[in-house]
Scaffold this motif. Structure first.
Motif, PDB file in Angstrom:
ATOM      1  N   ARG A  34       0.826  -1.202   0.000  1.00  0.00           N
ATOM      2  CA  ARG A  34       0.000   0.000   0.000  1.00  0.00           C
ATOM      3  C   ARG A  34       0.865   1.259   0.000  1.00  0.00           C
ATOM      4  O   ARG A  34       0.591   2.228  -0.726  1.00  0.00           O
ATOM      5  N   ASN A  35       1.925   1.259   0.787  1.00  0.00           N
ATOM      6  CA  ASN A  35       2.796   2.435   0.870  1.00  0.00           C
ATOM      7  C   ASN A  35       3.597   2.644  -0.412  1.00  0.00           C
ATOM      8  O   ASN A  35       3.921   3.779  -0.774  1.00  0.00           O
ATOM      9  N   ALA A  36       3.925   1.541  -1.087  1.00  0.00           N
ATOM     10  CA  ALA A  36       4.667   1.659  -2.345  1.00  0.00           C
ATOM     11  C   ALA A  36       3.823   2.349  -3.401  1.00  0.00           C
ATOM     12  O   ALA A  36       4.327   3.157  -4.186  1.00  0.00           O
ATOM     13  N   GLY A  37       2.525   2.073  -3.415  1.00  0.00           N
ATOM     14  CA  GLY A  37       1.665   2.658  -4.432  1.00  0.00           C
ATOM     15  C   GLY A  37       2.029   2.139  -5.809  1.00  0.00           C
ATOM     16  O   GLY A  37       3.046   1.488  -6.008  1.00  0.00           O
ATOM     17  N   SER A  38       1.206   2.432  -6.800  1.00  0.00           N
ATOM     18  CA  SER A  38       1.459   1.904  -8.136  1.00  0.00           C
ATOM     19  C   SER A  38       2.725   2.475  -8.752  1.00  0.00           C
ATOM     20  O   SER A  38       3.407   1.800  -9.525  1.00  0.00           O
ATOM     21  N   GLU A  39       3.074   3.722  -8.400  1.00  0.00           N
ATOM     22  CA  GLU A  39       4.261   4.315  -9.016  1.00  0.00           C
ATOM     23  C   GLU A  39       5.544   3.692  -8.488  1.00  0.00           C
ATOM     24  O   GLU A  39       6.614   3.863  -9.085  1.00  0.00           O
ATOM     25  N   GLY A  40       5.464   2.955  -7.384  1.00  0.00           N
ATOM     26  CA  GLY A  40       6.643   2.297  -6.853  1.00  0.00           C
ATOM     27  C   GLY A  40       6.775   0.848  -7.268  1.00  0.00           C
ATOM     28  O   GLY A  40       7.682   0.155  -6.805  1.00  0.00           O
ATOM     29  N   LEU A  41       5.894   0.381  -8.160  1.00  0.00           N
ATOM     30  CA  LEU A  41       5.914  -1.019  -8.567  1.00  0.00           C
ATOM     31  C   LEU A  41       6.561  -1.171  -9.938  1.00  0.00           C
ATOM     32  O   LEU A  41       6.313  -0.365 -10.842  1.00  0.00           O
ATOM     33  N   PRO A  42       7.358  -2.196 -10.132  1.00  0.00           N
ATOM     34  CA  PRO A  42       7.955  -2.425 -11.453  1.00  0.00           C
ATOM     35  C   PRO A  42       6.920  -2.950 -12.439  1.00  0.00           C
ATOM     36  O   PRO A  42       6.057  -3.750 -12.082  1.00  0.00           O
ATOM     37  N   ALA A  43       7.009  -2.491 -13.677  1.00  0.00           N
ATOM     38  CA  ALA A  43       6.084  -2.954 -14.718  1.00  0.00           C
ATOM     39  C   ALA A  43       6.654  -4.197 -15.376  1.00  0.00           C
ATOM     40  O   ALA A  43       6.883  -4.243 -16.590  1.00  0.00           O
ATOM     41  N   SER A  44       6.864  -5.232 -14.572  1.00  0.00           N
ATOM     42  CA  SER A  44       7.472  -6.467 -15.061  1.00  0.00           C
ATOM     43  C   SER A  44       6.445  -7.589 -15.062  1.00  0.00           C
ATOM     44  O   SER A  44       5.455  -7.546 -14.332  1.00  0.00           O
ATOM     45  N   ASP A  45       6.708  -8.611 -15.890  1.00  0.00           N
ATOM     46  CA  ASP A  45       5.825  -9.768 -15.918  1.00  0.00           C
ATOM     47  C   ASP A  45       5.787 -10.465 -14.559  1.00  0.00           C
ATOM     48  O   ASP A  45       4.741 -10.966 -14.134  1.00  0.00           O
ATOM     49  N   ALA A  46       6.935 -10.495 -13.875  1.00  0.00           N
ATOM     50  CA  ALA A  46       6.994 -11.154 -12.571  1.00  0.00           C
ATOM     51  C   ALA A  46       6.118 -10.430 -11.562  1.00  0.00           C
ATOM     52  O   ALA A  46       5.400 -11.063 -10.769  1.00  0.00           O
ATOM     53  N   ALA A  47       6.158  -9.101 -11.568  1.00  0.00           N
ATOM     54  CA  ALA A  47       5.332  -8.323 -10.645  1.00  0.00           C
ATOM     55  C   ALA A  47       3.850  -8.525 -10.952  1.00  0.00           C
ATOM     56  O   ALA A  47       3.028  -8.692 -10.037  1.00  0.00           O
ATOM     57  N   PHE A  48       3.496  -8.523 -12.235  1.00  0.00           N
ATOM     58  CA  PHE A  48       2.104  -8.723 -12.610  1.00  0.00           C
ATOM     59  C   PHE A  48       1.606 -10.093 -12.165  1.00  0.00           C
ATOM     60  O   PHE A  48       0.545 -10.210 -11.553  1.00  0.00           O
ATOM     61  N   GLY A  49       2.382 -11.124 -12.449  1.00  0.00           N
ATOM     62  CA  GLY A  49       1.976 -12.471 -12.069  1.00  0.00           C
ATOM     63  C   GLY A  49       1.822 -12.624 -10.575  1.00  0.00           C
ATOM     64  O   GLY A  49       0.875 -13.272 -10.096  1.00  0.00           O
ATOM     65  N   ALA A  50       2.729 -12.005  -9.811  1.00  0.00           N
ATOM     66  CA  ALA A  50       2.664 -12.104  -8.350  1.00  0.00           C
ATOM     67  C   ALA A  50       1.449 -11.372  -7.800  1.00  0.00           C
ATOM     68  O   ALA A  50       0.783 -11.856  -6.868  1.00  0.00           O
ATOM     69  N   LEU A  51       1.142 -10.207  -8.348  1.00  0.00           N
ATOM     70  CA  LEU A  51      -0.035  -9.450  -7.902  1.00  0.00           C
ATOM     71  C   LEU A  51      -1.314 -10.229  -8.174  1.00  0.00           C
ATOM     72  O   LEU A  51      -2.208 -10.325  -7.314  1.00  0.00           O
ATOM     73  N   MET A  52      -1.437 -10.793  -9.364  1.00  0.00           N
ATOM     74  CA  MET A  52      -2.656 -11.506  -9.712  1.00  0.00           C
ATOM     75  C   MET A  52      -2.797 -12.792  -8.907  1.00  0.00           C
ATOM     76  O   MET A  52      -3.891 -13.152  -8.474  1.00  0.00           O
ATOM     77  N   LYS A  53      -1.690 -13.488  -8.690  1.00  0.00           N
ATOM     78  CA  LYS A  53      -1.760 -14.718  -7.912  1.00  0.00           C
ATOM     79  C   LYS A  53      -2.172 -14.426  -6.473  1.00  0.00           C
ATOM     80  O   LYS A  53      -2.979 -15.148  -5.883  1.00  0.00           O
ATOM     81  N   ALA A  54      -1.630 -13.350  -5.906  1.00  0.00           N
ATOM     82  CA  ALA A  54      -2.018 -12.972  -4.543  1.00  0.00           C
ATOM     83  C   ALA A  54      -3.489 -12.574  -4.486  1.00  0.00           C
ATOM     84  O   ALA A  54      -4.199 -12.918  -3.535  1.00  0.00           O
ATOM     85  N   ALA A  55      -3.964 -11.848  -5.495  1.00  0.00           N
ATOM     86  CA  ALA A  55      -5.371 -11.443  -5.527  1.00  0.00           C
ATOM     87  C   ALA A  55      -6.296 -12.646  -5.571  1.00  0.00           C
ATOM     88  O   ALA A  55      -7.328 -12.695  -4.890  1.00  0.00           O
ATOM     89  N   VAL A  56      -5.931 -13.641  -6.370  1.00  0.00           N
ATOM     90  CA  VAL A  56      -6.762 -14.832  -6.543  1.00  0.00           C
ATOM     91  C   VAL A  56      -6.754 -15.698  -5.289  1.00  0.00           C
ATOM     92  O   VAL A  56      -7.774 -16.307  -4.933  1.00  0.00           O
ATOM     93  N   HIS A  57      -5.628 -15.747  -4.596  1.00  0.00           N
ATOM     94  CA  HIS A  57      -5.505 -16.647  -3.449  1.00  0.00           C
ATOM     95  C   HIS A  57      -5.762 -15.964  -2.108  1.00  0.00           C
ATOM     96  O   HIS A  57      -5.762 -16.649  -1.069  1.00  0.00           O
ATOM     97  N   ASP A  58      -5.991 -14.660  -2.102  1.00  0.00           N
ATOM     98  CA  ASP A  58      -6.286 -13.973  -0.842  1.00  0.00           C
ATOM     99  C   ASP A  58      -7.575 -14.547  -0.252  1.00  0.00           C
ATOM    100  O   ASP A  58      -8.622 -14.510  -0.901  1.00  0.00           O
ATOM    101  N   PRO A  59      -7.538 -15.080   0.966  1.00  0.00           N
ATOM    102  CA  PRO A  59      -8.757 -15.660   1.549  1.00  0.00           C
ATOM    103  C   PRO A  59      -9.781 -14.618   1.979  1.00  0.00           C
ATOM    104  O   PRO A  59     -10.924 -14.972   2.274  1.00  0.00           O
ATOM    105  N   ASP A  60      -9.396 -13.355   2.011  1.00  0.00           N
ATOM    106  CA  ASP A  60     -10.308 -12.300   2.452  1.00  0.00           C
ATOM    107  C   ASP A  60     -10.813 -11.522   1.243  1.00  0.00           C
ATOM    108  O   ASP A  60     -10.048 -10.809   0.592  1.00  0.00           O
TER     109      ASP A  60
END
Length: 238
Positions: A70-96
């Motif tokens: 949250r503190n990093a914000g979108s401007e602090g995130l790398p526009a890489s395939d690895a970052a995208f895959g990790a974000l989506m996997k976390a979103a899908v598997h978040d139990p909340d």
């Protein structure tokens, strides 16, 4: 996603919040898998958090990862395939289903609406039942407006700002795939998570799927799960 947030998923008209039962918790325990997703995210995005949780403070580590993202914000995130895959996997598997927004929203701002929705559609079509249910929960947040002025989708990934702001992108494709999955997949979590965002009026689909809408309503009305039976009656009467 709490009951009041859940009420507008996939619908254009207002409903009465108190009429909806809260979406039940998942039937399976996916906390260990979610920890692995967070560890992958820390490494892919470069968050200033230990890459592995302290065995004695896993909850605290989860909270620190969420806060760091949250503190990093979108401007602090790398526009890489690895970052995208990790974000989506976390979103899908978040139990909340209320907190998975923390992964979907920055992905939208960095990678654009079409790429995020395409990834969730792939999870719905080819993932495990756990991933299909998680994709349906995460899809709810993909209609969020893109408020940040530094959206990079148009610059880095070939998606124009107009396309990224179009909230109708892939909606029809998703609805058709979700309808077919609801009817064919008997998994309880999958059906619970798909139903709130599933249009149940034939005009939302091409003529060849109208009979499938009727089948979906029949399945939901006769389902042994109270949440599904309750939910469908409100959706078809709204």
């Amino acid at each position: 996603m709490n009951a009041s947030e859940d009420e507008t998923a996939g619908k254009d008209r207002p409903e009465t919040a108190q009429a909806f039962m809260a979406l039940p918790a998942r039937t399976g325990d996916s906390r260990e898998l979610f920890l692995e997703c967070l560890a992958d995210l820390v490494r892919a995005v470069g968050l200033d958090v230990p890459a592995e949780p302290d065995p004695d403070d896993r909850r605290g580590w989860r909270l620190r990862v969420r806060a760091a993202l949250r503190n990093a914000g979108s401007e602090g995130l790398p526009a890489s395939d690895a970052a995208f895959g990790a974000l989506m996997k976390a979103a899908v598997h978040d139990p909340d289903p209320s907190f998975n927004r923390q992964f979907v929203e920055p992905a939208l701002h960095v990678f654009g609406r079409r790429r995020v929705r395409s990834a969730l559609l792939e999870y719905l079509r080819t993932g495990t039942d756990l991933e299909r249910a998680g994709a349906a929960r995460a899809w709810y947040w993909t209609a969020l407006p893109l408020r940040l002025p530094n959206t990079r989708a148009g610059n880095d990934l070939g998606e124009s700002r107009t396309d990224s702001e179009d909230r109708s992108v892939l909606v029809r494709v998703w609805n058709e795939a979700a309808l077919q999955e609801f009817v064919s997949n008997e998994n309880l979590d999958v059906r619970r998570c798909i139903l709130p965002g599933l249009p149940l009026w034939p005009s939302a689909y091409p003529p060849e799927l109208h009979a499938l809408v009727v089948t979906a309503v029949e399945i939901a009305r006769s389902h042994p799960d109270e949440y599904i039976r309750h939910r469908v009656e409100i959706q078809v009467s709204g």
